[in-house]
Write an enzyme that holds these catalytic residues in place. Sequence first.
Site, short mmCIF file in Angstrom:
data_model
loop_
_atom_site.label_atom_id
_atom_site.label_comp_id
_atom_site.label_asym_id
_atom_site.label_seq_id
_atom_site.Cartn_x
_atom_site.Cartn_y
_atom_site.Cartn_z
CG ASP A 36 -1.68 0.87 1.54
OD1 ASP A 36 -2.20 1.09 -0.02
OD2 ASP A 36 -2.89 1.34 1.94
NE ARG A 40 -1.89 6.53 1.23
CZ ARG A 40 -2.10 5.42 1.62
NH1 ARG A 40 -1.72 5.65 3.10
NH2 ARG A 40 -2.23 4.39 1.50
NE ARG A 49 -3.81 7.34 -7.17
CZ ARG A 49 -3.57 6.71 -5.45
NH1 ARG A 49 -3.40 7.76 -4.85
NH2 ARG A 49 -4.31 5.58 -6.23
CG HIS A 53 0.62 2.20 -9.34
ND1 HIS A 53 -0.09 1.59 -7.83
CD2 HIS A 53 -0.71 3.06 -9.48
CE1 HIS A 53 -1.08 2.80 -7.47
NE2 HIS A 53 -2.07 3.37 -8.61
CB THR A 82 -13.19 -7.76 -5.76
OG1 THR A 82 -12.51 -7.26 -4.73
CG2 THR A 82 -12.67 -8.86 -6.46
CG LEU A 147 9.52 -16.98 -2.97
CD1 LEU A 147 9.14 -16.96 -1.47
CD2 LEU A 147 10.13 -15.55 -3.10
NE ARG A 204 -3.14 -1.49 4.34
CZ ARG A 204 -4.17 -1.44 3.89
NH1 ARG A 204 -4.83 -2.39 4.18
NH2 ARG A 204 -4.58 -0.81 3.18
CG LEU A 211 -7.09 -8.18 8.34
CD1 LEU A 211 -8.14 -9.29 8.73
CD2 LEU A 211 -5.78 -8.11 8.30
CD GLU A 223 1.95 -13.24 15.72
OE1 GLU A 223 2.05 -12.78 15.90
OE2 GLU A 223 1.66 -14.08 16.11
#
Length: 256
Positions: A36, A40, A49, A53, A82, A147, A204, A211, A223
């Site tokens: 996230d 910003r 923006r 990204h 979504t 991985l 996050r 969430l 956690e």
Amino acid sequence: MIKRLWANRSKAKASLPHTEGIPPENVPEHVAIIMDGNGRWAKRRGLPRMAGHHSGMKTVKRITIEANRLGVKYLTLYAFSTENWKRPKAEVDFLMKLPQQFLEIELEDLIANNVQVKMMGHREDLPPHTLSAVEEAISKTAGNSGLVLNFALNYGSRKEMLETVQAIAADVREGKLTPEQINDELFSQRLLSGELPDPDLLIRTSGELRLSNFMLWQLAYSELWFTDVYWPEFTEQHFHEAIEEYGRRARRYGGV
């Protein structure tokens, strides 16, 4: 050449002080990240923006490399929800091009380093160019055993759970299941993440403390670790801080 580039970077990282003190047994098996703050981060720099990204895409590579080096087995990245379709069309179109751009650049690296690409999400709404790029990566890395890089793309947990309930109800109606056979294990296996263990650690970025409809069932005993750092600024050091904090916590799963 490609594999050597990854190996050299890993060797350099191993010599940094902050990589010390993380015992292998403290490294979570499955890390999930809500990436996230791209927009910003860009706004604070007077950039569009989309620039945020694009910069965030570079962070995906860095953290994937580091997770692989540390021995994380599964890395799930919340790439597009979504609900993100509500954003301006120009931004959505740009976001739908990012998986293709990322995989065109990085797929050979991922293959050379034994990374397996997976995706969980609702494929039916994705543009053909996005879906074909992801499916090509999934196909070409299917035999890898390192991985697992799992992209949550056009993913929403409530929709996932509702569709799972509907599918199970249909099986009961058709006599394939009885109500008594429905339990936690069955439900988990029928989710989009059914091939993966539940996340041990959720990270996050950007300072938000929620969430956002991400893996609501699967995160029941994960956690949680939050940081104010925006995703484009998230470094290997921050990743280590999250893992070190994870290693200090006692996971009792409701016990004593």
